[in-house]
Design a protein around this motif. Structure first.
Motif, PDB file in Angstrom:
ATOM      1  N   THR A 152       0.744  -1.232   0.033  1.00 19.47           N
ATOM      2  CA  THR A 152       0.091   0.060   0.245  1.00 19.47           C
ATOM      3  C   THR A 152       0.810   1.188  -0.058  1.00 19.47           C
ATOM      4  O   THR A 152       1.705   1.147   0.753  1.00 19.47           O
ATOM      5  N   ILE A 153       0.472   2.310  -0.623  1.00 23.29           N
ATOM      6  CA  ILE A 153       0.957   3.556  -0.341  1.00 23.29           C
ATOM      7  C   ILE A 153      -0.263   4.597   0.240  1.00 23.29           C
ATOM      8  O   ILE A 153      -0.135   5.623   0.065  1.00 23.29           O
ATOM      9  N   GLY A 154      -1.282   4.016   0.487  1.00 21.97           N
ATOM     10  CA  GLY A 154      -2.844   4.784   0.742  1.00 21.97           C
ATOM     11  C   GLY A 154      -3.494   4.650   0.013  1.00 21.97           C
ATOM     12  O   GLY A 154      -4.258   3.530  -0.305  1.00 21.97           O
ATOM     13  N   ASN A 155      -3.994   5.858  -0.826  1.00 19.90           N
ATOM     14  CA  ASN A 155      -4.988   5.873  -1.476  1.00 19.90           C
ATOM     15  C   ASN A 155      -4.957   6.640  -3.002  1.00 19.90           C
ATOM     16  O   ASN A 155      -5.699   7.085  -3.410  1.00 19.90           O
ATOM     17  N   ASP A 156      -3.490   7.011  -3.312  1.00 17.87           N
ATOM     18  CA  ASP A 156      -3.364   7.981  -4.488  1.00 17.87           C
ATOM     19  C   ASP A 156      -3.484   6.982  -5.531  1.00 17.87           C
ATOM     20  O   ASP A 156      -2.767   5.991  -5.935  1.00 17.87           O
ATOM     21  N   GLN A 157      -4.378   7.301  -6.543  1.00 12.14           N
ATOM     22  CA  GLN A 157      -4.932   6.671  -7.646  1.00 12.14           C
ATOM     23  C   GLN A 157      -3.785   6.252  -8.593  1.00 12.14           C
ATOM     24  O   GLN A 157      -3.595   5.215  -9.297  1.00 12.14           O
ATOM     25  N   LEU A 166       3.336  -2.467 -12.337  1.00 14.30           N
ATOM     26  CA  LEU A 166       4.655  -2.995 -12.142  1.00 14.30           C
ATOM     27  C   LEU A 166       4.421  -4.622 -11.489  1.00 14.30           C
ATOM     28  O   LEU A 166       5.323  -5.447 -11.545  1.00 14.30           O
ATOM     29  N   GLY A 167       3.298  -4.854 -11.081  1.00 12.93           N
ATOM     30  CA  GLY A 167       2.685  -6.286 -10.680  1.00 12.93           C
ATOM     31  C   GLY A 167       2.347  -6.241  -9.103  1.00 12.93           C
ATOM     32  O   GLY A 167       2.179  -7.557  -8.945  1.00 12.93           O
ATOM     33  N   GLY A 168       2.230  -5.235  -8.432  1.00 13.26           N
ATOM     34  CA  GLY A 168       1.958  -5.344  -7.205  1.00 13.26           C
ATOM     35  C   GLY A 168       0.477  -5.497  -6.987  1.00 13.26           C
ATOM     36  O   GLY A 168      -0.345  -5.356  -7.848  1.00 13.26           O
ATOM     37  N   ASP A 169       0.010  -5.741  -5.664  1.00 13.05           N
ATOM     38  CA  ASP A 169      -1.261  -6.016  -5.394  1.00 13.05           C
ATOM     39  C   ASP A 169      -1.450  -4.816  -4.617  1.00 13.05           C
ATOM     40  O   ASP A 169      -1.540  -5.047  -3.276  1.00 13.05           O
ATOM     41  N   HIS A 170      -2.085  -3.711  -4.973  1.00  6.40           N
ATOM     42  CA  HIS A 170      -2.031  -2.750  -4.329  1.00  6.40           C
ATOM     43  C   HIS A 170      -3.298  -2.589  -3.519  1.00  6.40           C
ATOM     44  O   HIS A 170      -4.434  -3.027  -3.943  1.00  6.40           O
ATOM     45  N   GLN A 171      -3.297  -2.342  -2.033  1.00  4.41           N
ATOM     46  CA  GLN A 171      -4.403  -2.192  -1.215  1.00  4.41           C
ATOM     47  C   GLN A 171      -4.657  -0.854  -0.600  1.00  4.41           C
ATOM     48  O   GLN A 171      -3.633  -0.337  -0.267  1.00  4.41           O
ATOM     49  N   TYR A 172      -5.853  -0.404  -0.769  1.00  3.88           N
ATOM     50  CA  TYR A 172      -6.065   0.927  -0.168  1.00  3.88           C
ATOM     51  C   TYR A 172      -6.104   0.832   1.378  1.00  3.88           C
ATOM     52  O   TYR A 172      -6.385  -0.449   2.057  1.00  3.88           O
ATOM     53  N   CYS A 173      -5.255   1.790   1.975  1.00  4.55           N
ATOM     54  CA  CYS A 173      -5.180   1.669   3.682  1.00  4.55           C
ATOM     55  C   CYS A 173      -5.065   2.985   4.171  1.00  4.55           C
ATOM     56  O   CYS A 173      -4.533   4.011   3.514  1.00  4.55           O
ATOM     57  N   LYS A 185       6.170 -12.106   4.273  1.00  4.33           N
ATOM     58  CA  LYS A 185       6.613 -11.363   5.509  1.00  4.33           C
ATOM     59  C   LYS A 185       7.104  -9.899   5.215  1.00  4.33           C
ATOM     60  O   LYS A 185       8.035  -9.481   5.768  1.00  4.33           O
ATOM     61  N   VAL A 186       6.162  -9.181   4.552  1.00  2.00           N
ATOM     62  CA  VAL A 186       6.288  -7.693   4.315  1.00  2.00           C
ATOM     63  C   VAL A 186       5.140  -6.820   4.726  1.00  2.00           C
ATOM     64  O   VAL A 186       4.207  -7.273   4.471  1.00  2.00           O
ATOM     65  N   VAL A 187       5.579  -5.801   5.512  1.00  2.00           N
ATOM     66  CA  VAL A 187       4.558  -4.917   6.006  1.00  2.00           C
ATOM     67  C   VAL A 187       4.473  -3.415   5.395  1.00  2.00           C
ATOM     68  O   VAL A 187       5.703  -3.007   5.224  1.00  2.00           O
ATOM     69  N   THR A 188       3.597  -2.713   5.035  1.00  2.00           N
ATOM     70  CA  THR A 188       3.471  -1.414   4.500  1.00  2.00           C
ATOM     71  C   THR A 188       2.535  -0.690   5.170  1.00  2.00           C
ATOM     72  O   THR A 188       1.575  -1.024   5.779  1.00  2.00           O
ATOM     73  N   THR A 189       2.885   0.737   5.122  1.00  2.00           N
ATOM     74  CA  THR A 189       1.854   1.826   5.744  1.00  2.00           C
ATOM     75  C   THR A 189       2.173   3.129   4.818  1.00  2.00           C
ATOM     76  O   THR A 189       3.246   3.263   4.532  1.00  2.00           O
ATOM     77  N   PRO A 190       0.978   3.775   4.835  1.00  2.00           N
ATOM     78  CA  PRO A 190       0.965   5.083   4.070  1.00  2.00           C
ATOM     79  C   PRO A 190       2.186   6.176   4.630  1.00  2.00           C
ATOM     80  O   PRO A 190       2.697   6.930   3.633  1.00  2.00           O
ATOM     81  N   ALA A 191       2.047   6.429   5.830  1.00  2.00           N
ATOM     82  CA  ALA A 191       2.721   7.194   6.744  1.00  2.00           C
ATOM     83  C   ALA A 191       2.375   8.760   6.056  1.00  2.00           C
ATOM     84  O   ALA A 191       1.344   9.089   5.716  1.00  2.00           O
TER      85      ALA A 191
END
Length: 216
Positions: A152-157, A166-173, A185-191
């Motif tokens: 995730t990078i948050g919600n920037d479309q 690029l092949g990622g599975d983006h999740q809105y967060c 075993k990877v964690v992401t947050t929008p910050a």
């Protein structure tokens, strides 16, 4: 005691590592009873920005030298990062992640990760060790983990669309939440892709650090 490698992209939101994200990351690692070592690529920045005016400055600066400001000098070149000495990896954001650690800011869906950074990050993948990426840094994940990695990078479309290409599975967060890809075993947050204050940024970063250490 768990040990975390932290990769910094310089110093300053517009051309390097986002300073608040970097400091909060180090703080939460320490508060959790773990240790950290900072690293950065020993390369020239894409460009150097005057953070007062937003204008480009000359002469240009070095990513490792600038990142050393945040690490109080306690930093090593990323080529010295030995995955066997660490339990986990965390990469704070800032435009440097998309300008110096990769060229995502310039090339979007045609992006590549800087060679030394790619080597270091994929070493953690191969060793099946936990990692956390925040802000814009998760844009690199499909290039590191391969197709289908949850991120995730948050919600920037527009950014999310490039990550999907690029092949990622983006999740809105939400800003105060995390996305966990248990398989990788990877964690992401929008910050600061979403945060309007240091408190908002801190909420997600604290969760990310906690989860990475739990997975480590």
């Amino acid at each position: 005691m768990k040990k975390v490698a932290v990769i910094l992209a310089g110093c300053g939101v517009y051309d390097g590592a986002e300073i608040n994200e970097a400091v909060l990351t180090l703080l939460h690692i320490a508060k959790a009873g773990a240790r950290y070592q900072c690293f950065a690529p020993d390369i020239e920045q894409l460009h150097t920005i005057n953070h007062l005016t937003g204008e480009e400055m000359t002469p240009n600066r070095n990513v490792l030298v600038e990142a050393a400001r945040i690490a109080r000098g306690e930093i090593k070149a990323i080529t010295e990062l030995n995955v066997n000495e660490f339990d986990a990896l965390i990469i704070p954001g800032g435009f440097g992640a998309a300008k110096n650690l990769s060229d995502f800011a310039v090339k979007g869906a045609d992006a590549q990760v800087q060679d030394d950074v790619l080597h270091a990050c994929t070493a953690f993948v191969k060793a099946n060790k936990a990692a956390g990426y925040m802000c814009i840094a998760p844009a690199m994940l499909p290039l590191i983990y391969g197709q289908g990695v949850k991120t995730t990078i948050g919600n920037d479309q527009d950014t999310a669309a490039a990550i999907q290409q690029l092949g990622g599975d983006h999740q809105y967060c939400a800003v105060d939440d995390i996305v966990v890809d248990e398989q990788h075993k990877v964690v992401t947050t929008p910050a600061y892709m979403l945060a309007q204050s240091i408190l908002e940024a801190d909420a997600g970063i604290e969760k990310l650090v906690s989860k990475v250490l739990e997975l480590a």
